[in-house]
Design an enzyme around this catalytic site. Structure first.
Site, PDB file in Angstrom:
ATOM      1  N   ASP A  16     -21.172   6.385  26.272  1.00 29.17           N
ATOM      2  CA  ASP A  16     -21.330   5.606  27.505  1.00 29.17           C
ATOM      3  C   ASP A  16     -20.051   4.782  27.737  1.00 29.17           C
ATOM      4  O   ASP A  16     -19.358   4.416  26.787  1.00 29.17           O
ATOM      5  CB  ASP A  16     -22.541   4.675  27.354  1.00 29.17           C
ATOM      6  CG  ASP A  16     -22.916   3.935  28.630  1.00 29.17           C
ATOM      7  OD1 ASP A  16     -23.873   4.368  29.292  1.00 29.17           O
ATOM      8  OD2 ASP A  16     -22.256   2.913  28.944  1.00 29.17           O
TER       9      ASP A  16
ATOM     10  N   HIS B 199     -27.760  -1.340  25.094  1.00 31.95           N
ATOM     11  CA  HIS B 199     -27.406  -2.769  25.067  1.00 31.95           C
ATOM     12  C   HIS B 199     -28.524  -3.635  24.482  1.00 31.95           C
ATOM     13  O   HIS B 199     -28.281  -4.799  24.138  1.00 31.95           O
ATOM     14  CB  HIS B 199     -27.073  -3.280  26.477  1.00 31.95           C
ATOM     15  CG  HIS B 199     -25.855  -2.658  27.082  1.00 31.95           C
ATOM     16  ND1 HIS B 199     -24.618  -2.726  26.483  1.00 31.95           N
ATOM     17  CD2 HIS B 199     -25.680  -1.927  28.218  1.00 31.95           C
ATOM     18  CE1 HIS B 199     -23.729  -2.068  27.230  1.00 31.95           C
ATOM     19  NE2 HIS B 199     -24.347  -1.578  28.285  1.00 31.95           N
TER      20      HIS B 199
ATOM     21  N   ASP C 205     -21.295   7.310  32.757  1.00 27.38           N
ATOM     22  CA  ASP C 205     -20.559   6.362  33.598  1.00 27.38           C
ATOM     23  C   ASP C 205     -19.064   6.382  33.275  1.00 27.38           C
ATOM     24  O   ASP C 205     -18.296   5.590  33.856  1.00 27.38           O
ATOM     25  CB  ASP C 205     -21.145   4.935  33.524  1.00 27.38           C
ATOM     26  CG  ASP C 205     -21.597   4.520  32.146  1.00 27.38           C
ATOM     27  OD1 ASP C 205     -21.273   5.237  31.180  1.00 27.38           O
ATOM     28  OD2 ASP C 205     -22.270   3.482  32.032  1.00 27.38           O
TER      29      ASP C 205
HETATM   30  N1  Q9C Z   1     -23.570  -4.892  38.521  1.00 25.32           N
HETATM   31  C1  Q9C Z   1     -25.346   0.760  30.886  1.00 25.32           C
HETATM   32  O1  Q9C Z   1     -24.510   1.539  31.301  1.00 25.32           O
HETATM   33  N2  Q9C Z   1     -23.408  -5.020  34.728  1.00 25.32           N
HETATM   34  N3  Q9C Z   1     -25.360  -0.526  31.231  1.00 25.32           N
HETATM   35  C2  Q9C Z   1     -22.172  -4.626  35.349  1.00 25.32           C
HETATM   36  C3  Q9C Z   1     -22.489  -4.316  37.821  1.00 25.32           C
HETATM   37  C4  Q9C Z   1     -23.656  -4.529  33.426  1.00 25.32           C
HETATM   38  C5  Q9C Z   1     -24.359  -1.063  32.105  1.00 25.32           C
HETATM   39  C6  Q9C Z   1     -22.005  -5.225  36.704  1.00 25.32           C
HETATM   40  C7  Q9C Z   1     -23.495  -3.055  33.255  1.00 25.32           C
HETATM   41  C8  Q9C Z   1     -24.421  -2.535  32.196  1.00 25.32           C
HETATM   42  C9  Q9C Z   1     -26.444   1.241  30.022  1.00 25.32           C
HETATM   43 ZN    ZN Z   2     -22.795   2.154  30.577  1.00 31.42          ZN
END
Ligand code: Q9C
Ligand code: ZN
Length: 350
Positions: free
Chosen positions: A196, A160, A285
């Protein structure tokens, strides 16, 4: 498969993150990598190879030097202002606001250099992210030297992070740094396949106008899933990069059949590009038990993913991205890597 482990990952250890405006327990925690390490040590994958420091220059090929300097010093600035615990941004220069002037205010610079409030910045964030990039570059070296594949076990993740902003738990874009380093080492065409759950907005943006790095991603539809503001199917690259970006957004709740249908399409497209190197942004994920994501893959699917990737018969660099079902991450990563390693070289391609 040789493995490079970023031992400094645990220096980035956040207690909390913002989620829908509330402080909640952080999801991107050191235990994630600890579980992967345990699973890999108990497997016959390996050996582990020590990290080599490549310095700052390869990071500056992708990230703005002013951004890197900011991340390096940000937590100390926060503490000097009386801040305790993690630092979070709270104001952003969107649309008609100016992002070409770097304000003196720390709060303002936090916003200038970020995309969300969900990415805690801690005392050890820079060290963990810097050494994660170094571990990624070390794994790249192995593949450039002729290894069939290598895996980099690191956190925080990277995909990201843009040229000059952090977000989505990411600070340095390891996929982008290694793709650029491979180009600088003479590889003409590099493909980045991002599996991902979340769209790799940073990686896409960094290479969007370039034909020499082809970015492909299968992810939750940004209409409802983070990062929300990029990752649609009509984003195909621009200028000289037109046709060298491919997004496969799938609805939250998509079936494994839908996921593999998109994946196989991406592999055909990737194969037609004839890259000299494949970089896999390996987030797990997509697992059915992931607490913040909505696909349904499980161990057999992760194994199948690894097998299909092996069938491309490309030098392949795996970089760890997301995956938040902490206790299951090791098993799922191991399934991908074992699936890959167990698929013999010379087996027919896709
Ligand atoms: N607290 C990656 O998998 N926030 N980033 C979601 C949950 C953002 C995920 C809300 C999720 C980013 C690298
Ligand atoms: Zn992710």
């Amino acid at each position: 498969m040789k493995i490079v482990y970023n031992e400094r990952h645990a220096q980035h250890a956040a207690q909390k993150e913002f989620f829908r405006g509330q402080l909640v327990d952080a999801f991107e925690i050191p235990a994630r990598a600890d579980y992967v390490l345990q699973a890999l040590q108990a497997s016959d994958l390996g050996p582990f190879v020590p990290v080599v420091d490549h310095g700052r220059a390869p990071l500056e090929r992708v990230h703005a030097p002013a951004y890197l300097r900011f991340i390096e010093g940000a937590h100390a600035e926060w503490q000097a202002l009386g801040g305790e615990g993690e630092a979070f941004p709270a104001v952003w220069p969107v649309r008609s606001l100016r992002s070409d002037v770097e304000p003196r205010s720390f709060a303002a610079r936090m916003g200038l250099y970020s995309m969300d409030s969900g990415s805690p910045l801690t005392a050890g964030t820079w060290a963990a992210a810097y050494w994660g990039a170094q571990a990624s570059l070390t794994a790249l070296d192995l593949v450039l030297a002729g290894e069939r594949s290598a895996y980099c076990l690191t956190r925080p993740p990277g995909h990201h992070a843009g040229a000059d902003f952090f977000g989505g738990y990411c600070f340095i874009n390891n996929a982008a740094v290694t793709a650029q380093a491979a180009r600088d080492a003479g590889r003409q065409r590099v493909a980045i396949l991002d599996v991902d759950y979340h769209h790799g907005n940073g990686t896409q943006a960094i290479f969007y106008e370039r034909p020499d790095v082809f970015f492909l991603s299968i992810h939750g539809d940004p209409q409802t899933e983070y990062p929300f503001f990029l990752g649609h199917a009509d984003e195909r690259g621009a200028g000289a990069g037109e046709g060298f970006n491919a997004n496969y957004p799938l609805p939250a709740g998509a079936s494994n059949e839908q996921w593999f249908e998109a994946f196989e399409k991406a592999l055909v497209q990737l194969n037609a590009y004839a890259p000299e190197l494949l970089i896999v942004s390996l987030g797990v994920d997509t697992y059915g038990g992931d607490p913040i994501s909505h696909f349904r893959l499980d161990e057999p699917e992760f194994r199948r993913m690894g097998q299909s990737l092996a069938s491309l018969q490309l030098p392949t660099l795996f970089l760890q991205e997301g995956g938040y079902a902490t206790a299951a991450i090791g098993r799922n990563v191991q399934a991908v890597l074992a699936g890959f390693a167990s698929t013999a070289q010379g087996q027919p391609g896709v």
